[in-house]
Design a protein around this motif. Structure first.
Motif, PDB file in Angstrom:
ATOM      1  N   LYS A  81       0.826  -1.205   0.000  1.00 30.35           N
ATOM      2  CA  LYS A  81       0.000   0.000   0.000  1.00 30.35           C
ATOM      3  C   LYS A  81       0.867   1.264   0.000  1.00 30.35           C
ATOM      4  O   LYS A  81       0.506   2.272  -0.620  1.00 30.35           O
ATOM      5  CB  LYS A  81      -0.927   0.002   1.213  1.00 30.35           C
ATOM      6  N   GLY A  82       2.012   1.200   0.689  1.00 31.16           N
ATOM      7  CA  GLY A  82       2.934   2.334   0.677  1.00 31.16           C
ATOM      8  C   GLY A  82       3.496   2.586  -0.710  1.00 31.16           C
ATOM      9  O   GLY A  82       3.605   3.737  -1.160  1.00 31.16           O
ATOM     10  N   ARG A  83       3.864   1.513  -1.418  1.00 30.70           N
ATOM     11  CA  ARG A  83       4.402   1.672  -2.772  1.00 30.70           C
ATOM     12  C   ARG A  83       3.323   2.178  -3.727  1.00 30.70           C
ATOM     13  O   ARG A  83       3.611   2.966  -4.642  1.00 30.70           O
ATOM     14  CB  ARG A  83       4.986   0.344  -3.256  1.00 30.70           C
ATOM     15  N   ILE A  84       2.102   1.735  -3.508  1.00 30.64           N
ATOM     16  CA  ILE A  84       0.994   2.247  -4.323  1.00 30.64           C
ATOM     17  C   ILE A  84       0.810   3.741  -4.078  1.00 30.64           C
ATOM     18  O   ILE A  84       0.668   4.528  -5.021  1.00 30.64           O
ATOM     19  CB  ILE A  84      -0.314   1.482  -4.003  1.00 30.64           C
ATOM     20  N   ARG A  85       0.823   4.136  -2.805  1.00 29.71           N
ATOM     21  CA  ARG A  85       0.679   5.551  -2.454  1.00 29.71           C
ATOM     22  C   ARG A  85       1.793   6.381  -3.114  1.00 29.71           C
ATOM     23  O   ARG A  85       1.553   7.496  -3.576  1.00 29.71           O
ATOM     24  CB  ARG A  85       0.715   5.696  -0.934  1.00 29.71           C
ATOM     25  N   ALA A  86       3.012   5.826  -3.124  1.00 29.91           N
ATOM     26  CA  ALA A  86       4.153   6.556  -3.682  1.00 29.91           C
ATOM     27  C   ALA A  86       4.172   6.540  -5.206  1.00 29.91           C
ATOM     28  O   ALA A  86       4.999   7.216  -5.825  1.00 29.91           O
ATOM     29  CB  ALA A  86       5.456   5.956  -3.139  1.00 29.91           C
ATOM     30  N   GLY A  87       3.271   5.783  -5.821  1.00 33.63           N
ATOM     31  CA  GLY A  87       3.223   5.713  -7.277  1.00 33.63           C
ATOM     32  C   GLY A  87       4.171   4.701  -7.879  1.00 33.63           C
ATOM     33  O   GLY A  87       4.384   4.680  -9.099  1.00 33.63           O
ATOM     34  N   ASP A  88       4.738   3.829  -7.037  1.00 36.69           N
ATOM     35  CA  ASP A  88       5.690   2.836  -7.525  1.00 36.69           C
ATOM     36  C   ASP A  88       5.019   1.530  -7.945  1.00 36.69           C
ATOM     37  O   ASP A  88       5.665   0.675  -8.555  1.00 36.69           O
ATOM     38  CB  ASP A  88       6.732   2.537  -6.434  1.00 36.69           C
ATOM     39  N   GLU A  89       3.762   1.353  -7.585  1.00 38.89           N
ATOM     40  CA  GLU A  89       2.993   0.174  -7.994  1.00 38.89           C
ATOM     41  C   GLU A  89       1.589   0.618  -8.364  1.00 38.89           C
ATOM     42  O   GLU A  89       1.096   1.637  -7.852  1.00 38.89           O
ATOM     43  CB  GLU A  89       2.903  -0.860  -6.853  1.00 38.89           C
ATOM     44  N   PRO A  90       0.905  -0.135  -9.238  1.00 36.43           N
ATOM     45  CA  PRO A  90      -0.481   0.197  -9.572  1.00 36.43           C
ATOM     46  C   PRO A  90      -1.404  -0.107  -8.398  1.00 36.43           C
ATOM     47  O   PRO A  90      -1.037  -0.865  -7.485  1.00 36.43           O
ATOM     48  CB  PRO A  90      -0.786  -0.713 -10.768  1.00 36.43           C
ATOM     49  N   PRO A  91      -2.604   0.477  -8.385  1.00 36.13           N
ATOM     50  CA  PRO A  91      -3.524   0.246  -7.268  1.00 36.13           C
ATOM     51  C   PRO A  91      -4.061  -1.174  -7.231  1.00 36.13           C
ATOM     52  O   PRO A  91      -3.978  -1.922  -8.212  1.00 36.13           O
ATOM     53  CB  PRO A  91      -4.650   1.259  -7.522  1.00 36.13           C
ATOM     54  N   ILE A  92      -4.603  -1.521  -6.077  1.00 35.15           N
ATOM     55  CA  ILE A  92      -5.282  -2.809  -5.868  1.00 35.15           C
ATOM     56  C   ILE A  92      -6.783  -2.544  -5.960  1.00 35.15           C
ATOM     57  O   ILE A  92      -7.273  -1.539  -5.448  1.00 35.15           O
ATOM     58  CB  ILE A  92      -4.922  -3.374  -4.474  1.00 35.15           C
ATOM     59  N   PRO A  93      -7.555  -3.430  -6.593  1.00 32.88           N
ATOM     60  CA  PRO A  93      -9.001  -3.179  -6.688  1.00 32.88           C
ATOM     61  C   PRO A  93      -9.709  -3.361  -5.352  1.00 32.88           C
ATOM     62  O   PRO A  93      -9.232  -4.079  -4.465  1.00 32.88           O
ATOM     63  CB  PRO A  93      -9.476  -4.233  -7.698  1.00 32.88           C
ATOM     64  N   VAL A  94     -10.834  -2.685  -5.213  1.00 31.69           N
ATOM     65  CA  VAL A  94     -11.708  -2.879  -4.057  1.00 31.69           C
ATOM     66  C   VAL A  94     -12.519  -4.157  -4.332  1.00 31.69           C
ATOM     67  O   VAL A  94     -13.404  -4.161  -5.177  1.00 31.69           O
ATOM     68  CB  VAL A  94     -12.638  -1.674  -3.857  1.00 31.69           C
ATOM     69  N   PHE A  95     -12.208  -5.231  -3.615  1.00 28.30           N
ATOM     70  CA  PHE A  95     -12.763  -6.536  -3.952  1.00 28.30           C
ATOM     71  C   PHE A  95     -14.251  -6.670  -3.637  1.00 28.30           C
ATOM     72  O   PHE A  95     -14.912  -7.573  -4.143  1.00 28.30           O
ATOM     73  CB  PHE A  95     -11.977  -7.640  -3.240  1.00 28.30           C
TER      74      PHE A  95
END
Length: 404
Positions: A101-115
């Protein structure tokens, strides 16, 4: 998906990943219902026909977003499996998930879907994604399982609780900077392992009067909202059509529109009904001549019983993603008011010594997540009774995997 004549090159894979990342972002804000191929194409600077080269239909794209997200969490579960004990594996899973989640926040990974919006899928897409999610569920249950001496029921309930905590972070995690994530990991792990009760705390909730926490409204409108709540929980916003709600009650669509001007209004009314039930449970619990631990456990037990009562269940939060932005903000504000009330009850218990020193805000959010997830436990454990639901779910929600 592209047909068999398309050569999957590295460039093709990168473009597909870019589309998936953009689609997941749209999906998380608009839900399956609101996502369109055109809106996704616009986010990546393509025309709609270019997106259809990779995903022919919106449903193909939505399913791919969910399947990719499931695979990413399965990879975290596999990594956490290297730890020795259930508690250590749970800690590793929280650490890895918050790291992602930190990497997503930083823009280093794509988001995770709301399941939670998986329910909005239909047909083969829903079958495929649900089966993949159940595979993830079984992997997490194996990760956290406490050995053959434990029955499957408690492990299933605890797994559902943990997964819901991960999903519910979407609601509250943005309040914290990335630098605080290690502290959040430690606090969540502590509460999941040890609950809220101090050493020697007795699990003895008082039974609250069901009539006192039930919804106020009666008559045809109440019957209508109850049927709508059950269908939306089972089939998602899109699956619970006006035709199906009307058929459930053997009334005409005209009767539906006599009570509600649009389907969105029905969802809002169902949320208000559920919020009313939670607020009533809080009111009755707060009126008890008891400490905060007893009040909180009594409210939790009463709301678990309500989930399996003739008037239950509560509406799952997954319906929020399908609402227009204005309605969604209003419903989230009401939900947050209830969370803050739980936090005040927890803070009162800390002050008097009946509840362990914990972070009241995080504890309240985790408590909310547990209530939200309880509606699914009867599906995972067929035939579970209200009393069993309290013992399997409400009790470990407050006492933890390993009570002090």
């Amino acid at each position: 998906m592209p047909d068999g004549s398309v050569v999957v090159t590295a460039k093709f894979g990168r473009k597909r990943d870019t589309i998936l990342a953009a689609a997941t972002d749209v999906l998380n804000h608009e839900g399956v219902k609101g996502m369109t191929l055109a809106s996704v194409a616009g986010k990546v600077g393509l025309i709609t026909t270019s997106v259809t080269y990779y995903f022919k239909k919106k449903e193909d794209l939505a399913a791919a977003c969910f399947l990719t997200g499931i695979e990413r969490i399965e990879a975290l579960v596999a990594e956490a499996a290297g730890e020795a004990t259930p508690g250590e594996r749970l800690y590793a899973l929280l650490d890895l998930y918050l790291g992602m989640k930190g990497r997503i926040r930083a823009g280093d990974e794509p988001p995770i879907p709301v399941f939670s919006d998986i329910r909005a899928l239909t047909g083969d897409h829903r079958v495929q994604v649900v089966e993949a999610y159940l595979g993830l569920f079984r992997a997490v249950r194996d990760l956290l399982g406490r050995g053959p001496e434990h029955t499957r029921g408690p492990d299933t309930a605890f797994t559902q609780m943990v997964l819901e905590q991960l999903h519910w972070m979407q609601v509250w995690l943005n309040r914290y900077p990335i630098e605080d994530f290690p502290a959040l990991r430690d606090r969540m792990h502590d509460m999941l392992m040890h609950g809220l009760g101090p050493e020697g705390a007795t699990w003895a909730p008082r039974r609250l009067d069901p009539a006192a926490i039930g919804p106020d409204a009666g008559g045809q409108r109440e019957t209508f909202l109850l049927a709508a709540t059950r269908l939306i929980n089972q089939q998602g916003y899109r699956g619970a059509s006006v035709d199906k709600i009307s058929a459930e009650l053997n009334v005409t669509k005209g009767s539906f529109y006599h009570h509600h001007s649009a389907k969105d209004d029905v969802v809002v009314s169902c949320f208000r009904r559920s919020f009313q039930v939670v607020r009533h449970a809080q009111d009755v619990a707060l009126a008890l001549d008891a400490d905060a631990w007893t009040r909180l456990s009594s409210a939790a037990a009463a709301l678990m019983e309500f989930q399996l009562s003739p008037e239950g269940p509560l509406l799952r939060s997954s319906a929020l993603s399908a609402l227009p932005e204005g309605m969604r903000v209003e419903m989230m504000a009401q939900s947050n008011q209830l969370s803050e009330r739980w936090a005040r009850m927890i803070a009162d218990g800390i002050a008097e010594g009946s509840i362990r020193p914990v972070d009241p805000f995080i504890a309240a959010q985790m408590f909310n997540a547990g209530l939200n997830a309880a509606a699914d436990l009867p599906v995972l454990l067929a035939g579970v009774t209200a009393a069993q639901l309290v013992d399997l779910y409400a009790r470990p929600m407050l006492t933890g995997l390993r009570p002090r």
